[in-house]
Write a protein that holds these residues in place. Structure first.
Motif, mmCIF file in Angstrom:
data_model
loop_
_atom_site.group_PDB
_atom_site.id
_atom_site.type_symbol
_atom_site.label_atom_id
_atom_site.label_comp_id
_atom_site.label_asym_id
_atom_site.label_seq_id
_atom_site.Cartn_x
_atom_site.Cartn_y
_atom_site.Cartn_z
ATOM 1 N N VAL A 92 0.815 -1.219 0.000
ATOM 2 C CA VAL A 92 0.000 0.000 0.000
ATOM 3 C C VAL A 92 0.851 1.272 0.000
ATOM 4 O O VAL A 92 0.685 2.129 -0.885
ATOM 5 C CB VAL A 92 -0.990 -0.018 1.183
ATOM 6 C CG1 VAL A 92 -1.722 1.320 1.270
ATOM 7 C CG2 VAL A 92 -1.988 -1.151 1.008
ATOM 8 N N PRO A 93 1.763 1.484 0.961
ATOM 9 C CA PRO A 93 2.544 2.732 0.910
ATOM 10 C C PRO A 93 3.470 2.791 -0.293
ATOM 11 O O PRO A 93 3.768 3.890 -0.793
ATOM 12 C CB PRO A 93 3.333 2.714 2.225
ATOM 13 C CG PRO A 93 3.387 1.284 2.625
ATOM 14 C CD PRO A 93 2.116 0.683 2.150
ATOM 15 N N LEU A 94 3.909 1.633 -0.798
ATOM 16 C CA LEU A 94 4.805 1.665 -1.952
ATOM 17 C C LEU A 94 4.084 2.093 -3.225
ATOM 18 O O LEU A 94 4.710 2.639 -4.137
ATOM 19 C CB LEU A 94 5.450 0.288 -2.147
ATOM 20 C CG LEU A 94 6.535 -0.059 -1.125
ATOM 21 C CD1 LEU A 94 7.164 -1.395 -1.451
ATOM 22 C CD2 LEU A 94 7.612 1.017 -1.057
ATOM 23 N N LEU A 95 2.792 1.859 -3.302
ATOM 24 C CA LEU A 95 2.033 2.370 -4.447
ATOM 25 C C LEU A 95 2.018 3.893 -4.443
ATOM 26 O O LEU A 95 2.139 4.534 -5.491
ATOM 27 C CB LEU A 95 0.603 1.827 -4.415
ATOM 28 C CG LEU A 95 0.444 0.330 -4.673
ATOM 29 C CD1 LEU A 95 -1.014 -0.079 -4.515
ATOM 30 C CD2 LEU A 95 0.950 -0.040 -6.070
ATOM 31 N N VAL A 96 1.868 4.475 -3.250
ATOM 32 C CA VAL A 96 1.926 5.931 -3.134
ATOM 33 C C VAL A 96 3.300 6.434 -3.559
ATOM 34 O O VAL A 96 3.422 7.395 -4.329
ATOM 35 C CB VAL A 96 1.623 6.360 -1.682
ATOM 36 C CG1 VAL A 96 1.662 7.888 -1.561
ATOM 37 C CG2 VAL A 96 0.285 5.822 -1.223
ATOM 38 N N VAL A 97 4.346 5.769 -3.078
ATOM 39 C CA VAL A 97 5.714 6.164 -3.423
ATOM 40 C C VAL A 97 5.945 6.028 -4.927
ATOM 41 O O VAL A 97 6.583 6.889 -5.544
ATOM 42 C CB VAL A 97 6.722 5.311 -2.633
ATOM 43 C CG1 VAL A 97 8.146 5.580 -3.105
ATOM 44 C CG2 VAL A 97 6.605 5.593 -1.143
ATOM 45 N N ALA A 98 5.431 4.964 -5.526
ATOM 46 C CA ALA A 98 5.621 4.754 -6.966
ATOM 47 C C ALA A 98 5.060 5.922 -7.773
ATOM 48 O O ALA A 98 5.717 6.441 -8.687
ATOM 49 C CB ALA A 98 4.961 3.441 -7.398
#
Length: 775
Positions: free
Chosen positions: A235-241
């Motif tokens: 979930v947070p890595l999608l935001v970072v991506a």
């Protein structure tokens, strides 16, 4: 009013001070709420989600932002700092994870990020990095654009892809790749360098950095590994991506809204997830391939740092540290990343050499460092590359409709230097292959349109343009030339998407100069309609059944959608470009054909994904993953969880669960069974060997895929079967002393279990048809 290009230098002045920081902060609560609601809808406890969010913010993002500012600078705004800083923080944490795990201090890993925070709080010279020294806030429209993109992506991922894959023990079937990654996650919680969980004692030869990042999260949060992998990590890595890809696009074009365009292009196809659950997210993002998601983020961030270090006049030595460290993390996450970065550095260096007639030493040094990193990761981490060959257009083999259109059945990884259907010389077969390849190009047009940088003089004279083109060349070369047993050459073109989107945004920024927003909006709407019609017609054509004898129709039906799309584009282009004499406001649209094409390219994947989801929604597809092949019985799961809870992390287990489905332990079975190494999280004497390099190297032997090849460790399989069916004290002693086996996990579905074991070993647990013994 006409749209103008806003550069980095103008970005602060272009927005009046009336836009307060709180106005840019408040919208970000929307994706946070979406994330928590999405996770709650798939039964993730709110406190667990909050604990992980706190961990990611305090132990990854904040240390990373501070380190990035100290080694280089701030981007001028918190949103982009968070994106790039998260990648830097993950890189820093990986170093700490490796040291602490190697020393056996995993439970003290929290000290590692806290050390950074304390240093930046206690040392006066470092305190200034808690604030942005030279603010350059982005427009409120940028904030809202990213908020919408992030909300769609996170919402789709949670209620779509994640909901489709319930974690053990919630489901009845589990996608094998996730259990395989779970086995590596559990291994990386206990050892550095890691062992191969399916073959205890052998080294893990795989690009496992994404799993190491998860291991660090588990060590600090103390949350279950299954929960982190299946629900929280992505979930947070999608935001970072989305933030990192938006930053790359803005830095390349020096135009703020190109970042919004890149984020929306990534988020658009995920709209389908909100309509119907699917196996995975729309590429290039992925739940089933954590290495792809993590590698894409690291590759895009490394691209930002390299562009700043090589072409934007930065003299910070710390920036070189950031670029190289993040690039190495990308290479350790996915083997596609470093070749793409090398392509960008190499081609831009060649351009500078020709233009300036002197050696571009900065680029040469960067290229040399990347070569060293590539060689190092290939020798130690690449993994899963065995069985790969060189074959032009091999990727077409696994595309939908290929076998029906060509009648060709060659396995991936075999078949010569050229796609066999092209080499056949048969007209219908060749045409069928070319049609499927054409559809493939359309679906990947976002990663191909960036080559348009070579057409414009402005971008041809900028080394950044050649950097992007070089990355695209490397990505497409791997995509079109490599023949991997599982068609993993697709990861080349997926990994290069951020660079393609940055190039498309740059071209769009140049094309809209002098045109009004209303005109651009009209053209964008026309492009969306064209793409939607194309997707619907193509989907309707695919929905029709094709018999074995209907080769001509199998070739012709995909052309219907393509013909409609091409016709609409030609008509629109003629109206916009070829008829400048049209009077009135329509004459203002002349010259926007480039924008029409670029927007269509970005909208097509979104339209196709949404149309596909609507089609599935009307079908009978299950809302969660179900498969007879990958079914795991409740007693198998419960027994595996008991074993994990009652054994030591370093214990080795002998098990007969190496094939699926249960009861298929015979020659030619699918060797992707990961019950003990995945769900129990324990090393095994032998379990599913399909994804090992040794297993993949046998692709095509006997006409079988690598997944159905016999074990490269036949002595371990024979010993396991003999111990369970005809045990003796000598065999058990051999297990104990040669292989350090301490447990037996015997599944009676997978073969008979001798009652003699009750007298030679200690029966510790019985669950349905499962017997667990300790030695």
């Amino acid at each position: 009013m006409p749209v103008v290009q806003v550069t980095d230098e103008q970005v602060g002045a272009a927005r009046p001070q009336a836009t307060r920081p709180v106005a840019r902060l408040v919208p970000w609560f929307i994706p946070v709420v979406v994330a928590f609601l999405g996770l709650a809808s798939i039964d993730v406890p709110v406190l667990d989600a909050a604990r992980y969010a706190l961990y990611f913010a305090a132990c990854v993002v904040l240390p990373g932002v501070l380190l990035m500012r100290a080694l280089w600078r701030s981007t001028g705004n918190w949103a982009e700092d968070v994106g790039l800083g998260a990648v830097v923080g993950a890189t820093y944490q990986m170093a700490g994870w490796a040291v602490f795990t190697a020393l056996g201090w995993q439970r003290w890993l929290l000290v590692w990020p806290l050390f950074v925070l304390l240093c930046f709080a206690a040392i006066p010279a470092l305190r200034r990095h808690w604030r942005i020294a030279q603010p350059g806030p982005l427009p409120l429209a940028w904030t809202w654009g990213l908020v919408v993109a992030v909300s769609v992506t996170v919402g789709g991922a949670t209620v779509g892809a994640m909901a489709f894959h319930p974690p053990p023990p919630s489901g009845t079937a589990y996608y094998p790749d996730l259990l395989y990654h779970l086995s590596m996650l559990n291994e990386l919680l206990r050892s550095v360098p890691p062992q191969l969980p399916q073959v205890a004692g052998d080294s893990l030869d795989y690009h496992w950095f994404a799993n190491a990042d998860m291991a660090g999260a588990v060590d600090i949060t103390r949350l279950p590994a299954i929960l982190v992998l299946y629900r929280l990590w992505l979930v947070p890595l999608l935001v970072v991506a989305l933030l990192v890809c938006a930053t790359l696009a803005r830095i390349v074009s020096r135009t703020w809204w190109t970042g919004v365009l890149a984020a929306l292009a990534l988020a658009g196809p995920q709209l389908g997830l909100l309509l119907h659950a699917r196996v995975d997210l729309a590429p290039p993002l992925s739940l089933l391939s954590p290495s792809q998601t993590f590698g894409l983020i690291a590759g895009a961030a490394a691209g930002v740092f390299l562009i700043e270090a090589l072409f934007r006049g930065s003299k910070s030595k710390g920036l070189w540290v950031l670029a190289l460290a993040v690039a190495v993390v990308g290479g350790g996450s996915k083997p596609t990343i470093l070749p793409i970065l090398l392509g960008g550095v190499g081609l831009s260096a060649a351009y500078l050499l020709v233009r300036d007639r002197k050696l571009p030493w900065r680029s040469i040094v960067a290229g040399a460092l990347l070569v060293v990193a590539a060689v190092g990761t290939m020798l130690t981490l690449a993994g899963s590359t065995s069985g790969s060959e060189i074959q032009f257009l091999a990727v077409v083999k696994l595309q939908s409709g290929y076998h029906a259109a060509t009648g060709e059945q060659t396995l991936p990884g075999v078949g010569g230097w050229i796609l066999p259907s092209l080499a056949s010389g048969k007209l219908l077969t060749v045409v069928g292959a070319l049609v499927i390849f054409g559809l493939l190009l359309i679906s990947q047009a976002g990663a191909a349109a960036g080559f348009g940088l070579l057409v414009r003089r402005t971008t041809r004279q900028d080394p950044v343009g050649w950097f992007l083109v070089g990355a695209l060349v490397a990505g497409w070369a791997g995509y079109l030339l490599v023949d991997h047993p599982s068609a993993s050459e697709s990861y080349f073109v997926r990994s290069v998407v951020p660079f393609g989107l940055a190039a498309v945004g740059w071209l769009a920024a140049l094309a809209v100069r002098g045109h009004r927003r209303r005109e651009i909006g009209l053209v964008a709407a026309l492009a969306a309609v064209s793409a939607g019609l194309f997707a619907l017609i193509l989907l309707a054509a695919r929905a029709t059944r094709v018999g074995p004898s209907d080769r001509l129709w199998a070739v012709a039906r995909p052309l219907l959608g393509v013909a409609v799309l091409v016709a609409l584009l030609i008509i629109a282009w003629w109206l916009l470009v070829r008829r400048p004499s049209v009077q009135g406001r329509w004459s203002r649209l002349a010259g926007l054909g480039v924008v029409l094409t670029l927007v269509t390219i970005l909208v097509v994947p979104c339209a196709m994904e949404v149309a596909q989801s609507l089609y599935l929604r009307g079908g009978s597809r299950s809302s969660t993953f179900s498969s007879k092949q990958w079914r795991i019985y409740p007693d198998e799961v419960a027994a595996a969880l008991w074993l994990g809870a009652n054994s030591r992390p370093t214990d080795v287990v002998a098990s007969n669960t190496y094939c699926r489905p249960a009861g298929s332990q015979r020659p030619g079975c699918d060797a992707r069974g990961y019950i003990v190494s995945g769900i129990a999280g324990r090393r095994t004497l032998i379990e599913g060997w399909a994804y090992t390099n040794q297993g993949m190297a046998n692709q095509g032997v006997g006409g079988l895929r690598y997944t159905r090849q016999p074990s490269p460790w036949p002595e371990r399989v024979a010993l396991t079967n003999e111990v369970l069916t005809a045990p003796t004290r000598q065999l058990l002693q051999r297990l104990r002393h040669e292989y350090a086996v301490r447990w037996l996990y015997a599944d009676q579905r997978d073969g008979p279990v001798s009652p003699i074991l009750n007298t030679l070993a200690t029966l510790r647990h019985t669950q349905g048809l499962i017997r667990i013994y300790s030695l």
